[in-house]
Design an enzyme around this catalytic site. Structure first.
Site, short mmCIF file in Angstrom:
data_model
loop_
_atom_site.label_atom_id
_atom_site.label_comp_id
_atom_site.label_asym_id
_atom_site.label_seq_id
_atom_site.Cartn_x
_atom_site.Cartn_y
_atom_site.Cartn_z
N GLU A 229 0.73 -1.17 -0.02
CA GLU A 229 -0.04 -0.10 0.04
C GLU A 229 0.79 1.38 -0.06
O GLU A 229 0.94 1.95 -0.82
CB GLU A 229 -1.00 -0.02 1.27
CG GLU A 229 -1.86 1.14 1.11
CD GLU A 229 -2.92 1.14 2.29
OE1 GLU A 229 -2.86 0.24 2.79
OE2 GLU A 229 -3.62 2.39 2.37
N ARG A 307 -7.33 3.07 13.57
CA ARG A 307 -8.02 1.84 13.51
C ARG A 307 -8.06 1.06 14.70
O ARG A 307 -9.03 0.26 15.20
CB ARG A 307 -7.79 1.33 12.22
CG ARG A 307 -8.90 -0.03 12.06
CD ARG A 307 -8.49 -0.51 10.60
NE ARG A 307 -9.22 0.25 9.52
CZ ARG A 307 -10.47 0.34 9.31
NH1 ARG A 307 -11.39 -0.65 9.72
NH2 ARG A 307 -11.13 1.10 8.27
N THR A 437 -10.53 5.23 7.11
CA THR A 437 -10.85 6.24 8.10
C THR A 437 -10.18 7.59 7.81
O THR A 437 -10.42 8.57 8.39
CB THR A 437 -9.99 5.83 9.59
OG1 THR A 437 -8.45 5.50 9.47
CG2 THR A 437 -10.62 4.62 10.34
N GLU A 716 -10.55 -7.76 5.22
CA GLU A 716 -10.02 -7.73 6.35
C GLU A 716 -10.73 -8.31 7.82
O GLU A 716 -10.02 -9.03 8.58
CB GLU A 716 -9.55 -6.37 6.85
CG GLU A 716 -8.59 -5.79 5.92
CD GLU A 716 -8.37 -4.09 6.30
OE1 GLU A 716 -9.40 -3.63 5.72
OE2 GLU A 716 -7.37 -3.84 6.99
#
Ligand SMILES: Cc1cc2nc3c(=O)[nH]c(=O)nc-3n(C[C@H](O)[C@H](O)[C@H](O)COP(=O)(O)OP(=O)(O)OC[C@H]3O[C@@H](n4cnc5c(N)ncnc54)[C@H](O)[C@@H]3O)c2cc1C
Ligand code: FES
Ligand code: FES
Lengths: 768, 488
Positions: A229, A307, A437, A716
């Protein structure tokens, strides 16, 4: 029928192409990197004299050769040099790029680069970072109710610490990028990245070019799991730099050991909790401080910590809560996204605290879990209403499916009759928030072209890495246009066709790009419906209306009576000759995502994915080895786009969670070097670690809170199910002395950790 | 100047030629020949993504084996038939194994998939009646990070069902073109030719020789004393080369010397030739019957792909402190047969002289391992590792017992791996046990003796404390097993 993997036939024949394997461009140059040999040091000098004489050597690039801004940090305020000029911050940090005509000479030249360092003291652990105040930001906080009062009102309270370890992604395809110079000074990057727009923006910044001069193309990844990522960007930028300077195509492909040494892992956490509860098991208050080891640069550490905080309530209603998070800066490779993104580290701490409550009260932990599960209308500590709390439902289903009480009885009997082996049951619910988020990332776009023969080309912002976002997207488009999936070709992801994309991450790939597909396909369908009205009037003298036209089975019907039809291709061709735009761009953003970090309140998620799972573990008290005997998973799938694809995600996530909490261990030495740097020492589950007694039930009652076409994200959430084996080991150890409140089982529970926990317990327990 | 070799072999039914540099790997060669399916993931034999089917005439039989191409010396492609996933089927015409993986959603990112297909292929070609346990065992050396394996297991169940119910005929699994390749290899094995080539001076290796006879090996060892490395399987040496970049100037590969690969069982002696692979040793009936500890040790060593290449002599020659084969053989009192100027036989216990130091001259070659066949009352092997399979042990142990009629111990041997610089016997414990009865007192006394006998070190595979604990507990486990055995 469940659609199969769009590239499945290519994969099984070994015909699918990945970057840098075969079909390489001519005059290709190769890169070998010079890596920092210290976790923390000043660079005094870099001498390439001896390297330059190696046959095949082309050039050696260092920070001085960066034409633009030497910063690859993205989306945060940190600064992370592509190649450091004065100071290295982690062992294995790239400091020089050797370009040569072949890999061997590049490697030989790299070995001959002489770097002088002045060693500085590294900070490696959370404790050291905390002592020195090395935090990335002011602590993040979430609070609700009144914590002090909560404890005062509680019958009991327990407190302790919980530590989790690092985890290596071990995507099978290592990090890599093929950079090809364009004729106008730009460069095309074939990068193994989950974030093609980030690669594009950062590489352009490094090269001092406008973003449009860098294009990124991504066909597919050989696995990523979050590891590509943010962390693909550095390799892509290094390759871009080399192509820019040499004006030749350049391949940078890490070998496995380099990938292990130099890339970030799942963040280790060290958490301090205190939980207050009543004699009946009702939890009044939960307070936790989360400390994450972020490594040398921010990377995604802040979002990951957030998170973790948002998931510290896990599936439970906690009227009084205080969660505080501290992301720590250390001299390790920058830790990064990994499936679950901080949530597992927060969740397991909460689950451990709950387990201790149950042990303390002498109750079965499943009862405590059920008792404290969210019910409709309750709000999370950050103020988001839980609208569809199906947690209870999942537990009930789990109990039925596993025949829980009978199972408990069998395990107890086993333990009574076995001296050197013990079994345990671990149960864990799932409640996982879906959305980035970082709110602005929740947008997706696609581009669809219908060609005049009726075949369809679709480009979207998602990256295919095995999770089969492509299959799902094709299904959505096919569904809207009433055509078979074979008609649709999903193109490589490419910044030229779809720009400003969000990373394919946070499980949102098919949600945001799926909705965007729905948008584009619906536009096209509207245009074609209008043309169909004309078509049926001209050909069949039938009057119909756009809304009545039906697209199904590669045909277009004038209306529900289905008396008149033409093939999809025929209508498309008709539409083209009648001046119809057969291309459409689709766009979507997730509505209503907000968060106020000052107040610690908001709605960071669009919806939750629920579930529950159970594992039975058997441990060997003489060696600490264990065997996973049984797994039961109940998963809230809502209305899956592709049930088998989703079950594949659940199985895969389970195995990764199982590895995380058991055998996957990454020790470091005092110099900040990982000690397990290849699969020979870093062990992930094999086929024989997964039991045959494995039940998965996907509950397919369509939820009101779901995403595209009633589906729910699946990447996830199921990772959490894989933590149940840890709780099962804990339960097995505890069976040695159910009275004990002192079980020190490490996470991950390697066989050594299990034996240590067993022996500690035995020492405190003479009756054994 | 280096010596390059002209390889001739068959690749998916087609004859190919390739000039290979010394100590290149088969994976590199296949890549350069355009093979796309064989993936490089770890380069150390641990993941199986590079698995190919390697077929060759041996003892007048053509047999295919699953092997990891990344640590297979390229020279060993000569005179073979290599089958890869692209050879089995095409996207429009899938092979039944490819079909079943595809249908069962058992591929996700696809990077592990061709290797998995090849492992399954070789399994069914060699063992058409394979069951699910054998299916899983065949895949222990194929890591998949995406699927969590459940869909792969489901594909296996479907395949086994189709085969068992006659819906699929495994004899059709082998592509038709295979026969002509096999015939061509039988009729005229191609001679291996070499030539000299100029390379940059940093090129680490000068020659790689595929030896044809023991004499050739001995004369090479003598001529280039100290600069020649013997390669048996190469599963240790090529990991060293690929991962740690440790090379030797010359390699001499003994794997094609057929006389060295013989396993022969006499009345009271089993002789295992130096190039017999672990898989060959496992499939020898006497091993399973009379040497259960050796069987267990080898069965739990590495993976199918590695057992197909690795040798027991190499396991000893590698001198790893934790080598499973060496640990086991120490306890079953093995003799190492060594040939150099003369032939000598020494007990394995005097073969190890220090960390990675052997009682072996650079001009000598291990030719065989000799294992007496005894009537053990107990002969067991225990291995403790972080992962159940395809892992190196933290501690391993082998224990044998012979007991007389009234239950007194006549002889006991106990060997440990992972406790010292090299696999070692627990001599004090062994002595203590002689004449004792197997009772509670003996058991608890030996545990202390054995634990005091070693001072293991800490590393990634276990701390000193853990290892010490395992040393004691392994012995207890052996005693428990003896108890179970006596109860049966
Ligand atoms: C994935 C993987 C898993 C593994 N798992 C295990 C395991 O579970 N347990 C374990 O013990 N090992 C394991 N190994 C290590 C290795 O496979 C074994 O040690 C194997 O037995 C070595 O045999 P080889 O023939 O391949 O040795 P080679 O690599 O050919 O040789 C090893 C050494 O022995 C010397 N040698 C070989 N033959 C002779 C001879 N005839 N005369 C003189 N010297 C000789 C060589 O010169 C070299 O120094 C594993 C390796 C891999 C790659
Ligand atoms: S690449 Fe991993 S076994 Fe060959
Ligand atoms: S499918 Fe990705 S590793 Fe197996």
């Amino acid at each position: 029928m469940t659609e199969k993997h769009l590239s499945g036939k290519l994969h099984v024949c070994g015909a699918s192409r990945f970057i840098g394997e075969t079909h390489l461009p001519e005059h290709l140059l190769h890169i070998a990197l010079v890596y920092s040999e210290y976790a923390h040091a000043e660079i005094l000098s870099i001498d390439s004299g001896k390297a330059e004489v190696v046959e095949g050597f082309v050039c050696c690039l260092t920070s001085r050769d960066i034409p633009g801004e030497n910063n690859i940090a993205h989306g945060n305020n940190d600064l992370q040099p592509l190649l450091p000029d004065v100071k290295v911050e982690y062992y294995g940090q790239p400091i020089g790029v050797i370009v040569a005509e072949n890999k061997l000479s590049a490697e030989e030249a790299a070995r001959n680069i002489q770097v002088e360092y002045k060693e500085l003291e590294p900070v490696l652990t959370i404790e050291e970072a905390v002592l020195r105040g090395h935090f990335y930001i002011e602590p993040r906080k979430i609070e609700c109710g009144n914590v002090e009062k909560g404890f005062a009102d509680s019958d009991y309270s327990l407190s302790g610490e919980f530590e989790t370890g690092a985890q290596e992604h071990l995507y099978l395809e290592t990090q890599r990028c093929l950079a090809v110079p364009d004729d106008d000074g730009g460069v095309t990057l074939h990068s193994s990245t989950q974030s093609m727009s980030e690669v594009q923006t950062v590489a352009a910044r490094i090269l001092g070019l406008p973003t449009h001069k860098v294009s990124v193309d991504v066909k597919r990844l050989g696995g990523a799991f979050g590891g590509k990522e943010a962390q693909a960007t550095i390799w892509a930028s290094l390759a871009a730099l080399a192509a820019f300077h040499t004006q030749k195509p350049v391949l940078l492909c890490l070998n496995r050991m380099e990938d292990f040494i130099s890339t970030g892992k799942r963040h280790p956490f060290k958490n301090k909790y205190k939980i207050g509860f009543n004699a009946d098991g009702k939890i009044n208050v939960y307070q936790v401080e989360l400390y994450s080891n972020g490594g040398a640069y921010t990377d995604l550490s802040i979002a990951i910590l957030e998170r973790a905080l948002y998931h510290s309530d896990h599936a439970y209603y906690i009227p009084n809560a205080k969660f505080t998070g501290y992301p720590c800066r250390t001299n390790l490779p920058p830790n990064t996204a990994f499936r679950g993104f901080g949530a597992p580290q927060g969740i397991i701490t909460t689950e451990f605290a709950i387990q201790r409550v149950a042990d303390f009260l002498g109750l079965d932990a499943i009862e405590i879990r059920k008792k404290n599960c969210y019910i409709t209308g309750q709000t999370t500590p950050y103020g988001m209403e839980v609208l569809e709390p199906v947690g209870r439902e999942m537990f009930d289903e789990l109990e039925t499916l596993s025949d829980y009480h009978q199972l408990r009885h069998e395990v107890d009997t086993f333990n009574k009759t076995h001296k050197y082996n013990k079994q345990g049951i671990g149960v864990i619910p799932g409640k996982f928030g879906i959305s980035f988020t970082a709110g602005f990332l929740n947008q997706g776009s696609v581009l669809i072209w219908i060609y005049t023969d009726g075949s369809i080309s679709l480009s979207h912002g998602g990256i295919e890495m095995g999770q089969q976002v492509n299959t799902k997207i094709a299904q959505i488009a096919a569904n809207v246009l009433g055509v078979s999936i074979n008609r649709i070709r999903i193109e490589s992801a490419n910044t030229k066709r779809v720009g400003n994309t969000s990373p394919t991450a946070a499980s949102t790939g098919s949600d945001i790009n799926g909705y965007a597909t729905l948008d584009a396909a619906t536009r096209l369908k509207k245009r074609l419906s209008n043309q169909a009205v004309k078509y049926f009037l001209q050909h069949d003298s039938i009057v119909t209306f756009p809304d009545s036209v039906i697209f199904r089975d590669d045909k277009v019907y004038s209306d529900a009576t289905k008396d008149n039809s033409c093939s999809f291709g025929e209508l498309v061709s008709f539409a083209y000759f009648n001046f119809t735009d057969l291309g459409a761009h689709g766009y979507y953003f997730t509505p209503g995502i907000t968060f106020d970090h000052k107040k610690g309140k908001g709605k960071p998620f669009y919806y939750f994915v629920f579930g529950a799972s159970l594992s039975v573990m058997e441990i060997d008290l003489l060696t600490g080895e264990y065997n996973l005997k049984k797994v039961v998973i109940v998963h809230d799938a809502s209305s899956p786009l592709n049930q088998e694809v989703d079950s594949g995600q659940i199985y895969g996530a389970f195995a990764q969670g199982y590895g995380l909490c058991t055998m996957e261990e990454l020790p470091i030495d005092q110099k900040g070097r990982y000690l397990a740097v290849t699969p020979s020492t870093y062990k992930i589950p094999t086929i024989s670690d997964i039991p045959d007694d494995f039940t998965l039930k996907q509950v397919t009652d369509r939820r009101s809170q779901a995403s595209v076409m009633g589906s729910k994200a699946v990447g996830e959430p199921p990772l959490i199910y894989g933590l149940a084996p840890w709780l099962a080991i804990y339960d097995a150890v505890r069976s040695l002395n159910p009275e004990s409140n002192q079980i020190n089982l490490k996470f991950p529970a390697t066989p050594e950790a299990v034996l240590t926990a067993v022996n500690k317990l035995r020492r405190n327990n003479d009756s054994y | 100047m280096i010596e390059v070799i002209r390889l001739i072999f068959f690749l998916n039914g087609k004859r190919v030629e390739f000039t290979s540099r010394p100590a290149q790997t088969a994976l590199e060669v296949l890549r350069l020949l355009g093979v796309n399916s064989t993936k490089e993931v770890c380069s150390e034999g641990d993941c199986g993504a590079c698995t190919i089917a390697l077929g060759r005439w041996q003892h007048s039989e053509f047999r295919y084996k699953a092997v990891t191409a990344c640590i297979l010396p390229a020279a060993r492609l000569h005179n073979t038939h290599v089958i890869t996933a692209e050879g089995l089927g095409t996207p429009d015409n899938l092979h039944p194994i490819q079909q079943v993986i595809y249908e069962n959603h058992a591929t996700q990112c696809g990077f592990c998939t061709p290797g998995i297909i090849m492992s399954i292929f070789v399994l069914f070609v060699g063992n058409p009646s394979a069951d699910l346990q054998e299916f899983k065992k065949a895949l222990e050396g194929n890591l998949c990070r995406c699927t969590g394996y459940r869909h792969i297991v489901q594909a296996g169940e479907a395949l086994i069902h189709r085969v068992h119910s006659g819906l699929l005929e495994t004899r059709l699994f082998m592509p038709l073109w295979a026969k002509s390749a096999e015939n061509a290899l039988r009729n005229e094995p191609f001679p291996l030719t070499t030539s000299l080539e100029n390379v940059p001076e940093y090129y680490p290796v000068e020659s790689y020789t595929l030896a044809e006879s023991i004499t050739e090996v001995l004369s090479t060892l003598k001529a280039e004393a100290g600069k020649v490395k013997i390669v048996a399987g190469g599963t240790d040496l090529f990991v060293e080369a690929n991962v740690h970049k440790r090379f030797h100037t010359h390699y001499i590969d003994i794997s094609r010397i057929d006389e060295l690969s013989i396993i022969s069982a006499g009345k009271d002696m089993l002789t295992i030739g130096a190039t017999a692979t672990l898989a060959e040793i496992l499939s020898h009936p006497v091993v399973k019957e009379s040497l259960p500890a050796l069987y267990e040790a080898i069965d739990n060593m590495s993976s199918t792909q590695i057992r197909n290449i690795a040798t027991l002599a190499g396991n000893i020659g590698n001198a790893s402190p934790i080598a499973d084969g060496a640990t086991d053989l120490l306890a079953v009192s093995d003799q190492v047969e060594i040939i150099g100027e003369t032939t000598r036989c020494i007990p394995l216990s005097s073969f190890y002289m220090g960390y990675k130091k052997l009682n072996l001259n650079p001009t000598e070659l291990i030719t065989a391992l000799k294992i007496p066949l005894k009537n053990y009352n107990y002969c067991g092997y225990i291995k403790t590792a972080k992962r159940k399979n395809v892992d190196i042990a933290s501690v391993s142990s082998c224990f044998t017992l012979q007991v007389d009629n009234d239950g007194s111990i006549l002889s006991a041997t106990l060997a440990y791996g992972g406790v010292k610089e090299f696999p070692a016997l627990a001599l004090k414990t062994m002595q203590f046990l002689i004449g004792k009865k197997l009772d509670e007192d003996t058991i608890s006394a030996t545990q202390d003796i054995v634990a005091n006998g070693f001072s293991p070190i800490s590393d990634v595979r276990g701390s000193e404390e853990y290892r010490s604990e395992l040393i004691r507990n392994h012995l207890l486990k052996h005693f428990l097993r003896i108890g179970e055995q006596n109860n049966d």
